[in-house]
Design a protein around this motif. Structure first.
Motif, PDB file in Angstrom:
ATOM      1  N   LEU A  31     -31.667 -24.542  12.764  1.00 31.01           N
ATOM      2  CA  LEU A  31     -30.495 -23.813  13.063  1.00 31.01           C
ATOM      3  C   LEU A  31     -29.419 -24.664  12.915  1.00 31.01           C
ATOM      4  CD1 LEU A  31     -31.638 -22.092  16.635  1.00 31.01           C
ATOM      5  CD2 LEU A  31     -31.305 -20.916  14.255  1.00 31.01           C
ATOM      6  N   GLU A  32     -28.401 -24.149  12.084  1.00 31.90           N
ATOM      7  CA  GLU A  32     -27.348 -25.211  11.489  1.00 31.90           C
ATOM      8  C   GLU A  32     -26.145 -24.806  11.976  1.00 31.90           C
ATOM      9  OE1 GLU A  32     -26.705 -28.453  10.222  1.00 31.90           O
ATOM     10  OE2 GLU A  32     -24.576 -27.496  10.541  1.00 31.90           O
ATOM     11  N   GLN A  33     -25.258 -25.254  12.509  1.00 32.92           N
ATOM     12  CA  GLN A  33     -24.067 -24.591  12.908  1.00 32.92           C
ATOM     13  C   GLN A  33     -23.031 -24.397  11.821  1.00 32.92           C
ATOM     14  OE1 GLN A  33     -22.077 -26.824  15.937  1.00 32.92           O
ATOM     15  NE2 GLN A  33     -21.336 -28.512  14.560  1.00 32.92           N
ATOM     16  N   LEU A  48     -21.162 -41.368   0.372  1.00 31.70           N
ATOM     17  CA  LEU A  48     -22.079 -42.329  -0.083  1.00 31.70           C
ATOM     18  C   LEU A  48     -23.089 -43.058   0.973  1.00 31.70           C
ATOM     19  CD1 LEU A  48     -22.623 -44.042  -2.615  1.00 31.70           C
ATOM     20  CD2 LEU A  48     -21.683 -46.002  -1.307  1.00 31.70           C
ATOM     21  N   ARG A  49     -24.251 -43.024   1.039  1.00 34.64           N
ATOM     22  CA  ARG A  49     -25.167 -43.546   1.873  1.00 34.64           C
ATOM     23  C   ARG A  49     -26.381 -44.277   1.239  1.00 34.64           C
ATOM     24  NH1 ARG A  49     -21.948 -41.299   4.264  1.00 34.64           N
ATOM     25  NH2 ARG A  49     -21.866 -39.700   5.875  1.00 34.64           N
ATOM     26  N   GLY A  50     -26.501 -45.603   1.784  1.00 37.12           N
ATOM     27  CA  GLY A  50     -27.295 -46.530   1.234  1.00 37.12           C
ATOM     28  C   GLY A  50     -28.646 -45.957   2.053  1.00 37.12           C
ATOM     29  N   LEU A  51     -29.799 -46.148   1.189  1.00 32.14           N
ATOM     30  CA  LEU A  51     -31.247 -45.665   1.793  1.00 32.14           C
ATOM     31  C   LEU A  51     -31.953 -47.063   1.776  1.00 32.14           C
ATOM     32  CD1 LEU A  51     -32.178 -42.523  -0.038  1.00 32.14           C
ATOM     33  CD2 LEU A  51     -30.962 -42.841   2.043  1.00 32.14           C
ATOM     34  N   ALA A 153     -25.156 -21.700  15.680  1.00 29.96           N
ATOM     35  CA  ALA A 153     -25.003 -23.106  16.456  1.00 29.96           C
ATOM     36  C   ALA A 153     -25.889 -22.784  17.691  1.00 29.96           C
ATOM     37  CB  ALA A 153     -23.774 -23.275  16.795  1.00 29.96           C
ATOM     38  N   VAL A 154     -26.679 -23.841  18.144  1.00 29.49           N
ATOM     39  CA  VAL A 154     -27.395 -23.792  19.404  1.00 29.49           C
ATOM     40  C   VAL A 154     -26.372 -24.032  20.570  1.00 29.49           C
ATOM     41  CG1 VAL A 154     -28.901 -24.949  20.737  1.00 29.49           C
ATOM     42  CG2 VAL A 154     -29.416 -24.803  18.455  1.00 29.49           C
ATOM     43  N   LEU A 155     -26.298 -23.073  21.431  1.00 26.92           N
ATOM     44  CA  LEU A 155     -25.263 -23.133  22.610  1.00 26.92           C
ATOM     45  C   LEU A 155     -26.043 -23.670  23.890  1.00 26.92           C
ATOM     46  CD1 LEU A 155     -23.480 -19.789  21.695  1.00 26.92           C
ATOM     47  CD2 LEU A 155     -22.836 -22.163  20.851  1.00 26.92           C
ATOM     48  N   GLY A 300     -32.973 -39.048  15.267  1.00 17.54           N
ATOM     49  CA  GLY A 300     -31.867 -39.162  14.278  1.00 17.54           C
ATOM     50  C   GLY A 300     -30.614 -39.474  15.286  1.00 17.54           C
ATOM     51  N   ASP A 301     -29.420 -39.111  14.769  1.00 16.75           N
ATOM     52  CA  ASP A 301     -28.268 -39.434  15.700  1.00 16.75           C
ATOM     53  C   ASP A 301     -28.122 -38.880  16.968  1.00 16.75           C
ATOM     54  OD1 ASP A 301     -27.133 -40.719  13.371  1.00 16.75           O
ATOM     55  OD2 ASP A 301     -25.222 -39.713  13.248  1.00 16.75           O
ATOM     56  N   ALA A 302     -28.987 -37.659  17.116  1.00 14.80           N
ATOM     57  CA  ALA A 302     -28.865 -37.088  18.648  1.00 14.80           C
ATOM     58  C   ALA A 302     -29.407 -37.937  19.516  1.00 14.80           C
ATOM     59  CB  ALA A 302     -29.701 -35.824  18.348  1.00 14.80           C
ATOM     60  N   GLY A 313     -27.943 -45.550   9.980  1.00 14.30           N
ATOM     61  CA  GLY A 313     -28.326 -44.392  10.885  1.00 14.30           C
ATOM     62  C   GLY A 313     -28.938 -43.512  10.080  1.00 14.30           C
ATOM     63  N   LEU A 314     -28.931 -43.124   8.893  1.00  9.74           N
ATOM     64  CA  LEU A 314     -29.700 -42.161   8.327  1.00  9.74           C
ATOM     65  C   LEU A 314     -31.173 -42.704   8.127  1.00  9.74           C
ATOM     66  CD1 LEU A 314     -28.433 -40.081   5.072  1.00  9.74           C
ATOM     67  CD2 LEU A 314     -30.792 -40.928   5.370  1.00  9.74           C
ATOM     68  N   ASN A 315     -31.091 -43.849   7.633  1.00  8.78           N
ATOM     69  CA  ASN A 315     -32.412 -44.621   7.523  1.00  8.78           C
ATOM     70  C   ASN A 315     -33.352 -44.504   9.033  1.00  8.78           C
ATOM     71  OD1 ASN A 315     -32.360 -45.596   4.747  1.00  8.78           O
ATOM     72  ND2 ASN A 315     -30.684 -46.847   5.573  1.00  8.78           N
ATOM     73  N   LEU A 316     -32.524 -44.933  10.015  1.00 11.58           N
ATOM     74  CA  LEU A 316     -33.350 -44.878  11.268  1.00 11.58           C
ATOM     75  C   LEU A 316     -33.822 -43.505  11.546  1.00 11.58           C
ATOM     76  CD1 LEU A 316     -33.559 -46.780  13.897  1.00 11.58           C
ATOM     77  CD2 LEU A 316     -31.351 -45.988  14.500  1.00 11.58           C
TER      78      LEU A 316
HETATM   79  C1  LIG Z   1     -18.772 -43.047   6.791  1.00 11.56           C
HETATM   80  C2  LIG Z   1     -20.222 -43.194   7.045  1.00 11.56           C
HETATM   81  C3  LIG Z   1     -21.279 -44.028   6.378  1.00 11.56           C
HETATM   82  C4  LIG Z   1     -22.466 -43.877   6.564  1.00 11.56           C
HETATM   83  N1  LIG Z   1     -23.377 -44.770   5.790  1.00 11.56           N
HETATM   84  C5  LIG Z   1     -24.395 -44.837   6.171  1.00 11.56           C
HETATM   85  C6  LIG Z   1     -25.423 -45.389   4.999  1.00 11.56           C
HETATM   86  O1  LIG Z   1     -25.154 -46.125   4.047  1.00 11.56           O
HETATM   87  N2  LIG Z   1     -26.714 -45.483   5.382  1.00 11.56           N
HETATM   88  C7  LIG Z   1     -27.134 -44.619   6.594  1.00 11.56           C
HETATM   89  O2  LIG Z   1     -28.507 -44.897   6.806  1.00 11.56           O
HETATM   90  N3  LIG Z   1     -26.356 -44.207   7.318  1.00 11.56           N
HETATM   91  C8  LIG Z   1     -24.995 -44.172   7.098  1.00 11.56           C
HETATM   92  N4  LIG Z   1     -24.156 -43.356   7.884  1.00 11.56           N
HETATM   93  C9  LIG Z   1     -24.924 -42.561   9.077  1.00 11.56           C
HETATM   94  C10 LIG Z   1     -25.538 -41.337   8.714  1.00 11.56           C
HETATM   95  O3  LIG Z   1     -24.593 -40.524   7.789  1.00 11.56           O
HETATM   96  C11 LIG Z   1     -26.313 -40.591   9.774  1.00 11.56           C
HETATM   97  O4  LIG Z   1     -26.831 -41.654  10.784  1.00 11.56           O
HETATM   98  C12 LIG Z   1     -26.953 -39.477   9.439  1.00 11.56           C
HETATM   99  O5  LIG Z   1     -26.338 -38.464   8.631  1.00 11.56           O
HETATM  100  C13 LIG Z   1     -27.521 -38.896  10.751  1.00 11.56           C
HETATM  101  O6  LIG Z   1     -28.373 -37.782  10.258  1.00 11.56           O
HETATM  102  P1  LIG Z   1     -28.801 -36.792  11.224  1.00 11.56           P
HETATM  103  O7  LIG Z   1     -29.519 -35.628  10.501  1.00 11.56           O
HETATM  104  O8  LIG Z   1     -29.441 -37.030  12.573  1.00 11.56           O
HETATM  105  O9  LIG Z   1     -27.496 -36.013  11.814  1.00 11.56           O
HETATM  106  P2  LIG Z   1     -26.094 -35.370  11.168  1.00 11.56           P
HETATM  107  O10 LIG Z   1     -26.082 -35.938   9.709  1.00 11.56           O
HETATM  108  O11 LIG Z   1     -24.756 -35.555  11.917  1.00 11.56           O
HETATM  109  O12 LIG Z   1     -26.555 -33.752  11.035  1.00 11.56           O
HETATM  110  C14 LIG Z   1     -26.455 -33.219  12.194  1.00 11.56           C
HETATM  111  C15 LIG Z   1     -26.455 -31.589  11.952  1.00 11.56           C
HETATM  112  O13 LIG Z   1     -26.434 -30.652  13.077  1.00 11.56           O
HETATM  113  C16 LIG Z   1     -25.428 -29.812  12.930  1.00 11.56           C
HETATM  114  N5  LIG Z   1     -25.106 -29.449  14.425  1.00 11.56           N
HETATM  115  C17 LIG Z   1     -24.425 -30.227  15.374  1.00 11.56           C
HETATM  116  N6  LIG Z   1     -24.588 -29.456  16.357  1.00 11.56           N
HETATM  117  C18 LIG Z   1     -25.164 -28.429  16.190  1.00 11.56           C
HETATM  118  C19 LIG Z   1     -25.509 -27.295  17.105  1.00 11.56           C
HETATM  119  N7  LIG Z   1     -25.059 -27.231  18.279  1.00 11.56           N
HETATM  120  N8  LIG Z   1     -26.180 -26.283  16.725  1.00 11.56           N
HETATM  121  C20 LIG Z   1     -26.866 -26.132  15.518  1.00 11.56           C
HETATM  122  N9  LIG Z   1     -26.288 -27.263  14.543  1.00 11.56           N
HETATM  123  C21 LIG Z   1     -25.674 -28.580  14.929  1.00 11.56           C
HETATM  124  C22 LIG Z   1     -24.324 -30.704  12.103  1.00 11.56           C
HETATM  125  O14 LIG Z   1     -23.424 -29.674  11.572  1.00 11.56           O
HETATM  126  C23 LIG Z   1     -25.156 -31.251  11.196  1.00 11.56           C
HETATM  127  O15 LIG Z   1     -25.127 -30.461   9.998  1.00 11.56           O
HETATM  128  C24 LIG Z   1     -23.122 -43.358   7.789  1.00 11.56           C
HETATM  129  C25 LIG Z   1     -22.213 -42.496   8.586  1.00 11.56           C
HETATM  130  C26 LIG Z   1     -20.704 -42.646   8.142  1.00 11.56           C
HETATM  131  C27 LIG Z   1     -19.827 -41.755   9.127  1.00 11.56           C
END
Ligand SMILES: Cc1cc2nc3c(=O)[nH]c(=O)nc-3n(C[C@H](O)[C@H](O)[C@H](O)COP(=O)(O)OP(=O)(O)OC[C@H]3O[C@@H](n4cnc5c(N)ncnc54)[C@H](O)[C@@H]3O)c2cc1C
Length: 507
Positions: A31-33, A48-51, A153-155, A300-302, A313-316
Motif C-alpha cells: 500500500l502506497e499513499q 541521487l543515491r549512492g549504493l 494510505a495506511v491509516l 528501512g527508515d520506519a 539510509g537506503l543501503n541500511l
Molecule cells: C537528500 C537525501 C539524500 C540521500 N542520499 C542517500 C544515499 O546516497 N544513499 C543512501 O543509502 N541513502 C540516502 N538517503 C536516504 C534514503 O533516501 C532513505 O533512507 C530511503 O529512501 C529509505 O527508504 P524506505 O523505503 O525505507 O523509505 P521511503 O523512501 O521514505 O519510502 C517510504 C514510502 O512509504 C510511503 N508512505 C508513508 N506513509 C505511508 C502510509 N501511511 N501508508 C502508505 N504509504 C506510506 C511514502 O510515500 C514512501 O513512498 C538520502 C536521503 C535524502 C533525503
C-alpha cells in the motif's frame, strides 16, 4: 482481502521486501499513499543515491543488478554528469566518497586489506536516481505477482486473531503479517506502539533548486561557515545545513525567505531570481528499540532515521529487507517458528545503531565553531592517508562489516565471497532463486548422507571452484550470509545444527 503479508510503503525498501516475499511464495500487498511513483525529489539531481557494496551484492544475488546498472548515472559512456550533480562526484580525480564533506581519494584506498573479498564484477559503490531504482524494483515485484496499490494510505492498524486488520484511505485490508516500510514518519510504527528513541536535530538541511542572478558569488562545492554548511553544485542546486536546532524543518520557503537563508548560511550576498524546488530534512537520529511487535515488523527508515550525510539510509534499509524477507517467508509458510524473526532484530539493530553513530559523528564535525573546524582539519589529514582512506571506504562502502553472529569458522555470519565455480558460475548467480545453498568446493570434505535431506529444501552444488579462499564447504542463507563453513580438508561437524537452526532441516 486477505494477504500473507501487507507492506506499508512502496519506497525502495518496501518494494525490495515485497520481491523477497513473493519470490518465496507469499501473497503480498503493498500500500502506497502517493498516487504516483514520479517525484522531482526522486529524480536527479535531488534523487541521487549512492549504493554500497552490500546493496549491490543483494541486487546481484537477485538478478537485478544489470537492470539497475542500466539506469546508472555518472557513467563515462553517458557523457558529462547532469547539471547540479553533487560536486564531489564530478571531480576529475576520482573520489571514494566523503565524511562530513571531507573527501578521500579512490587511489588511496587499499582494497588488499579486505582479505575476505574475492575479485567480482559487482562494484563496491554506484550512484543511481531513486526513481529509477524504484522503477526496477516495482517492475520485478509486479512480475512476481505482488499487488501494489498507489494512492492508498495506511491509516490505522490493529491486531486480531488471524493477524493484522488494516484501515486505509481505501478499502480495509487484512494481512497475517504487516511490515511498516512507510518511511521515517511511519504510521505503522506509531500505531503499533514502537518506541523511537534517539537524539534530537541540531540543524535543518535545505535542498534547493534555484536560479541565481550571479552564480559566481558562491563557491562550488562544500563550504563551512559561521552558521553551518553551504554545498553549491552549479548552476543552481544547493544543500544548506542551518544549525537552528531543526526549527526550519517543514516550514515552506518562498523566494524571499530562501534568499535570506542562503545569505545567512553562505555568508555571501547571493540573489535568487527563481525558486523551483525546496525540501527540508534534519539530522535527528532515532531508532526503534524493537523491530518487531507481535505480527508487525519495521524495516528501512520506519525502523531508523538519521541525516542523509554519507548516504547510508537506503543501503541500511535494503539490508533490512534482504535479512527479513526469507525469514518472514519461512514463518509464513510454516517452515520456521516465529522465533526465527528474533534474529532479524538481533542482526540488524546493531548495524542500524552503528550507522546512526556514523551520522552523528559527521554532525559533530560540521558544527559551526573553531573546535569543529580544528577537528575537521585533523580528520582531513587522516583521510588523505592510505589507512584513513581505507578505513572510510570500509565504513562507507560496507565492505568489511562485522560478523552478524558467531560460529566455529571465521566466515560464519559474514557475506559469502563471490566464489566462481569451475563451470564459470558465480556465487551471486547461484543465489538468484532466493534459496539457501550448500556448496561443496573440496572433494576432501565428506558431507555424507545429510546431502539427501538438504537437497529436498534447497540446492546443493558440488563443484571445484577457483579462488575459494581455502573454503572446503559452505552453507549459505538465502540472504548470502554464511551459516556454516569448513576449510578444505575439514569435516562437516556443526553442519547439521546449522541446518536445523536456519532452515529447520532435521534428519
Ligand atoms: C537528500 C537525501 C539524500 C540521500 N542520499 C542517500 C544515499 O546516497 N544513499 C543512501 O543509502 N541513502 C540516502 N538517503 C536516504 C534514503 O533516501 C532513505 O533512507 C530511503 O529512501 C529509505 O527508504 P524506505 O523505503 O525505507 O523509505 P521511503 O523512501 O521514505 O519510502 C517510504 C514510502 O512509504 C510511503 N508512505 C508513508 N506513509 C505511508 C502510509 N501511511 N501508508 C502508505 N504509504 C506510506 C511514502 O510515500 C514512501 O513512498 C538520502 C536521503 C535524502 C533525503
Amino acid at each position: 482481502m486477505q494477504y500473507d503479508v501487507v507492506i506499508a510503503g512502496a519506497g525502495p525498501v518496501g518494494l525490495f521486501l515485497s520481491c523477497e516475499l513473493a519470490q518465496a511464495g507469499c501473497s503480498v500487498l503493498v500500500l502506497e499513499q502517493a498516487g504516483s511513483p514520479d517525484s522531482p525529489l526522486k529524480r536527479l539531481p535531488f534523487g541521487l543515491r549512492g549504493l554500497n557494496a552490500p546493496t549491490l551484492e543483494a541486487l546481484d544475488r537477485r538478478g537485478l543488478l544489470d537492470a539497475v546498472v542500466a539506469t546508472q548515472v555518472l557513467r563515462p559512456d553517458k557523457g558529462p554528469p547532469p547539471p547540479g550533480t553533487a560536486h564531489w562526484l564530478a571531480q576529475s580525480r576520482p573520489l571514494g566518497g566523503h565524511f562530513a564533506g571531507i573527501p578521500f581519494a579512490l587511489e588511496d584506498v587499499d582494497s588488499g586489506r579486505w582479505p575476505r573479498r574475492l575479485p567480482t564484477p559487482v562494484p563496491d559503490q554506484m550512484a543511481v536516481a531513486l526513481q529509477s531504482l524504484e522503477a526496477v524494483l516495482a517492475e520485478r515485484a509486479i512480475a512476481l505477482g505482488v499487488r501494489i496499490v498507489r494512492g492508498c494510505a495506511v491509516l490505522a492498524v490493529s491486531p486480531d486473531e488471524a493477524g493484522m486488520a488494516i484501515e486505509t484511505s481505501g478499502a480495509p485490508v487484512h494481512g497475517r503479517w504487516l511490515v511498516g516500510c512507510d518511511g521515517a514518519r511511519s504510521t505503522v510504527r506509531k500505531q503499533s506502539g514502537f518506541v523511537f528513541a534517539g537524539s534530537p536535530p541540531e540543524f535543518t538541511g535545505h535542498t534547493l533548486q534555484v536560479e541565481l542572478a550571479d552564480p559566481t558569488v558562491l563557491t562550488p562545492g562544500r563550504q563551512f561557515t559561521e552558521h553551518g554548511m553551504c554545498n553549491f553544485n552549479p548552476p543552481g542546486t544547493l544543500a544548506l545545513a542551518d544549525f537552528d536546532g531543526g526549527a526550519g524543518h517543514r516550514t515552506p520557503l518562498d523566494l524571499r525567505t530562501a534568499q535570506a537563508l542562503l545569505r545567512r548560511v553562505s555568508g555571501r550576498e547571493a540573489t535568487i531570481t527563481a525558486l523551483h524546488l525546496a525540501t527540508t530534512w534534519t539530522d535527528a537520529a532515532r531508532q526503534a528499540t524493537a523491530y518487531r511487535s507481535g505480527r508487525v515488523l519495521l524495516a528501512g527508515d520506519a525502523a531508523h532515521m538519521h541525516s542523509p550525510l554519507g548516504g547510508q539510509g537506503l543501503n541500511l534499509g535494503i539490508g533490512d529487507a534482504m535479512n527479513l524477507g526469507w525469514k518472514l517467508a519461512a514463518v509464513v509458510r510454516g517452515q520456521a517458528a516465529d522465533s526465527l524473526l528474533d534474529s532479524y532484530q538481533a542482526e540488524r539493530h546493531p548495524i542500524g545503531a552503528r550507522v546512526l553513530d556514523w551520522s552523528r559523528a559527521q554532525v559533530a564535525l560540521m558544527r559551526p565553531g573553531p573546535g569543529s573546524r580544528a577537528l575537521a582539519a585533523v580528520v582531513a589529514d587522516l583521510a588523505a592517508t592510505r589507512d584513513g582512506a581505507t578505513y572510510l571506504a570500509e565504513r562507507l562502502w560496507g565492505v568489511a562489516q562485522p560478523a552478524l553472529f558467531d560460529g566455529d569458522h571465521p566466515w560464519v555470519g559474514r557475506s559469502v565471497p563471490d566464489v566462481r565455480l569451475a563451470d564459470g558460475r558465480r556465487m551471486g548467480e547461484l543465489l538468484r532463486a532466493g534459496k539457501g545453498l550448500l556448496l561443496g568446493l573440496d572433494s576432501g570434505v565428506s558431507l555424507g548422507p545429510i546431502i539427501d535431506h538438504v537437497s529436498r529444501s534447497f540446492p546443493c552444488v558440488m563443484s571445484a571452484a577457483r579462488g575459494a579462499l581455502g573454503l572446503g564447504a559452505v552453507l549459505v542463507r538465502p540472504d548470502g550470509i554464511v551459516a556454516w563453513a569448513c576449510d578444505a580438508g575439514g569435516d562437516a561437524s556443526g553442519l547439521e545444527s546449522s541446518l536445523e537452526r536456519w532452515f529447520g532441516v532435521r534428519r
